[in-house]
Design a protein around this motif. Structure first.
Motif, PDB file in Angstrom:
ATOM      1  N   GLU A  26     -42.091  26.266   9.237  1.00 57.98           N
ATOM      2  CA  GLU A  26     -41.129  25.875   8.444  1.00 57.98           C
ATOM      3  C   GLU A  26     -40.297  25.774   9.000  1.00 57.98           C
ATOM      4  O   GLU A  26     -39.439  24.571   9.083  1.00 57.98           O
ATOM      5  N   LEU A  27     -38.610  26.690   9.050  1.00 59.84           N
ATOM      6  CA  LEU A  27     -37.764  27.219   9.096  1.00 59.84           C
ATOM      7  C   LEU A  27     -37.843  26.661  11.031  1.00 59.84           C
ATOM      8  O   LEU A  27     -36.371  25.979  10.901  1.00 59.84           O
ATOM      9  N   ALA A  28     -38.658  26.354  12.133  1.00 60.38           N
ATOM     10  CA  ALA A  28     -38.429  25.948  12.720  1.00 60.38           C
ATOM     11  C   ALA A  28     -38.364  24.683  13.427  1.00 60.38           C
ATOM     12  O   ALA A  28     -37.066  24.425  13.800  1.00 60.38           O
ATOM     13  N   LEU A  29     -39.452  23.574  12.661  1.00 58.28           N
ATOM     14  CA  LEU A  29     -39.527  22.290  12.602  1.00 58.28           C
ATOM     15  C   LEU A  29     -37.793  21.771  11.620  1.00 58.28           C
ATOM     16  O   LEU A  29     -37.612  20.597  12.507  1.00 58.28           O
ATOM     17  N   ASN A  30     -37.348  22.401  10.494  1.00 65.66           N
ATOM     18  CA  ASN A  30     -36.283  22.092   9.847  1.00 65.66           C
ATOM     19  C   ASN A  30     -34.854  22.387  10.830  1.00 65.66           C
ATOM     20  O   ASN A  30     -34.250  21.645  10.929  1.00 65.66           O
TER      21      ASN A  30
END
Length: 76
Positions: free
Chosen positions: A3-7
Motif C-alpha cells: 500500500e505504501l509503494a502504491l501510494n
C-alpha cells in the motif's frame, strides 16, 4: 508495504503529470489562470486588483437583450 509503494507511486505519477502539463506555461499564463475565478464580477475583480496589484481581465457583462414582443416568459 504494498500500500505504501502504491501510494508513493501515485503521488509521483500525479507530480509528473502536472509537471508535464505545465512545462510550456509561463509565469504570466499561470497568474492569468489564477485570476479567472474573479473575472465575471467587476466589483470583485476591482477588489482583487487592489489587494494583489495584478490586473484582472474582467469580462464586461452586457445588459439583457430586449425580447421581441410575444416572446416573454410564460407564467402559469
Amino acid at each position: 508495504m504494498l500500500e505504501l509503494a502504491l501510494n508513493t507511486a501515485a503521488v509521483i505519477g500525479i507530480y509528473c503529470a502536472i509537471s508535464w502539463c505545465l512545462q510550456h506555461k509561463t509565469e504570466q499564463d499561470i497568474d492569468d489562470a489564477s485570476l479567472i475565478p474573479f473575472a465575471d464580477d467587476p466589483e470583485v475583480a476591482r477588489r482583487v486588483e487592489l489587494a494583489t496589484g495584478k490586473t484582472v481581465n474582467a469580462v464586461q457583462i452586457s445588459e439583457p437583450e430586449l425580447r421581441k414582443p410575444g416572446w416573454g416568459k410564460l407564467e402559469l
